[in-house]
Structures are given as structure tokens and as C-alpha cells.
Scaffold this active site. Structure first.
Site, PDB file in Angstrom:
ATOM      1  CE  LYS A 195      -5.080  11.877  -9.429  1.00 32.36           C
ATOM      2  NZ  LYS A 195      -3.463  11.270  -9.603  1.00 32.36           N
ATOM      3  CE1 TYR A 220      -8.544  10.339  -9.313  1.00 33.09           C
ATOM      4  CE2 TYR A 220      -9.167  12.388 -10.674  1.00 33.09           C
ATOM      5  CZ  TYR A 220      -8.148  10.829 -10.360  1.00 33.09           C
ATOM      6  OH  TYR A 220      -7.536  10.555 -11.621  1.00 33.09           O
ATOM      7  CG  ASP A 243      -1.877   0.951   1.603  1.00 33.29           C
ATOM      8  OD1 ASP A 243      -1.190   2.275   0.888  1.00 33.29           O
ATOM      9  OD2 ASP A 243      -2.416   1.327   2.149  1.00 33.29           O
TER      10      ASP A 243
END
Ligand code: BGC
Length: 265
Positions: free
Chosen positions: A168, A164, A65
């Protein structure tokens, strides 16, 4: 000179599916020995390793992970144990946990930031440490290369995906700051920002009627394939791109070109 990576060792995170899988395959075809990292799906990672071996390449699968500091340490240690070095790291692992902001749990905010941004930091940091430890191996003009997988949502805001898009956006400055910091050590750091690439992450968005609608956002009028990203990755990691660092390559069929203005706005 061409886009070859012979004699180089590459780690690709999140390589059991989608873009990561295609990138791992592409790097192997270009001659690199590849570590196919996965988090929970060992089977497709093992299948890719078998496929690479069957076509004469070298690969291993390793579960880790990327948001777990110790697991990232084990990923790099295993790579060095098996292949002797690390020349290329593609920090690709990423996930979406979408919700309107008012309904987004703190856990979903944190998980996406942990995997998409902290995971990329941990992998880049491990890469920089390993490049320093092994010195110049003479297999490439650069002493090491890091490629961050970002998204068009590092510049396009995305309602309903605040975790998200924030992750980014963070990658953009992580990548540029690292590129500035480690350039003097001849380490290149770049990013690819894919647009709509048909993978499991966006299956509902890219197929059937939603897929047709999506084309309105893509001037080039086709949904991308994972191999489009793999091709760009091989180029950016090869000596053909040796003077490119701190750059984001948008591989998006023009999605970032304000397609609403296609017909004069
Ligand atoms: C997302 C996809 C989406 C694409 C374009 C990507 O970063 O992961 O789900 O289709 O951006 O919006």
C-alpha cells in the site's frame, strides 16, 4: 453538474466482493457500463451483473488475475470488444496474507506484492495505453481516469502485515508518479485509502468484541461500509473532481488522525 458517469465504460478489478463490488455497483448506478472483474469467484460477479442489468444498467463479468500480464491484456481487450472503449479503471484487487515478519514466507510476501502493487501497475499501464489508442471520446472532461484502491496502511505502519503495508505504501508513489507523468495527456490518477470497512477481508476484526475495540481507533466511532468507499469513488471519477489528480482521499472515519491523542494524549 453532478456525479454522473453516463456514456462511460469502467473496469473494476476485484469486484466480486467487498469494496470492489460496492464500487462497481456505484459506478453502474451513476450511469457507467461496468466490467466486473473477478479472479476466482465467478458466481458473485455474475450475480452483480444480473443485479445491474435488472436495474437498467449495463455490465459484464470477466475473470482475470490482475498479477498476470496476459490476463490483464485479455481483460482490456474484452472490454473494448464489448463496449468499444475504456474510460475508467478502478485498480481495486487486493489481498492480505498476514504473519509476523519472522514467520512470513517469501511466497506470501511475493503474492501480496504481485496482486496489490504489480496488479495495480499492470492495470494502470493497460489503461494509459488504451486511453492513448482511443483518443478523446468526449464523454468526460478528462481523457481517462485511474483510481487506485489503497489503504490507511499506506501511512499507518501495521505490525504483522509487512507485505500488505509495503504494497500500500508502494501504491502511494505509483499513483503520484503516474499522475505527474500522464497529467499532460489529461489523464487523472487518484487513490482512495479506506480505513476499517466491514468486508470479508477483516470479518474477524470488525465484528463483535473486536469490532467494539476497533472503534477506539476510529474518531468518528463507526466501522465503515463498502458503500462509503463507492460514494467517494463516484465523486473522484466524475467531472465534479476534474481538478483533482495525484490525490489520496482517506475515507476512514478519522483513523489516520492519531486517535490516541483524542483525550489529550
Ligand atoms: C485492511 C483491513 C483493516 C483496515 C484498517 C485495511 O486496509 O484490509 O483488514 O481493517 O485496513 O486497519
Amino acid at each position: 453538474m453532478d456525479c454522473r458517469l453516463d456514456g462511460q465504460v469502467a473496469i473494476v478489478t476485484g469486484a466480486s466482493s467487498g469494496i470492489g463490488q460496492a464500487v462497481a455497483r456505484g459506478l453502474a448506478q451513476a450511469g457507467a457500463a461496468v466490467v466486473v472483474n473477478y479472479n476466482s469467484h465467478a458466481e458473485p460477479a455474475d450475480a452483480l451483473v444480473a443485479e445491474i442489468a435488472a436495474s437498467g444498467g449495463e455490465a459484464i463479468a470477466f475473470g482475470a488475475d490482475v498479477s498476470d500480464e496476459e490476463a490483464v491484456g485479455r481483460l482490456f481487450a474484452e472490454t473494448v470488444a464489448r463496449f468499444g472503449a475504456v474510460d475508467i479503471v478502478v485498480a481495486n484487487s487486493g489481498m492480505q496474507k498476514d504473519a509476523p515478519t519472522a514467520e512470513m514466507s517469501l511466497a506470501d510476501w511475493k503474492r501480496v506484492l504481485d496482486v496489490n502493487l504489480t496488479g495495480q501497475f499492470l492495470c494502470a499501464r493497460a489503461a494509459i495505453r488504451q486511453f492513448a489508442a482511443q483518443g478523446d471520446r468526449g464523454v468526460s472532461r478528462a481523457a481517462g481516469k485511474i483510481l487506485h484502491m489503497s489503504s490507511v496502511h499506506d501511512v499507518i505502519p501495521w505490525a504483522g502485515h509487512v507485505n500488505y503495508a509495503a504494497s500500500k505504501g508502494g501504491i502511494a508513489m505509483l499513483m503520484r508518479t503516474l499522475a505527474q507523468e500522464v497529467g499532460p495527456r489529461r489523464i487523472r490518477v487518484n487513490a482512495i485509502s479506506p480505513g476499517a470497512i466491514a468486508t470479508n477481508i477483516n470479518r474477524e476484526q470488525t465484528q463483535g468484541a473486536p469490532g467494539e475495540k476497533l472503534l477506539e481507533l476510529i474518531p468518528y466511532k463507526r466501522i465503515g461500509a463498502a458503500v462509503d468507499i463507492a460514494n467517494a469513488a463516484v465523486f473522484l471519477l466524475s467531472d465534479m473532481a476534474d481538478y483533482i489528480t495525484g490525490a489520496t482521499l482517506y475515507v476512514d472515519g478519522g483513523m489516520t488522525l492519531y486517535p490516541g491523542f483524542e483525550d489529550n494524549g
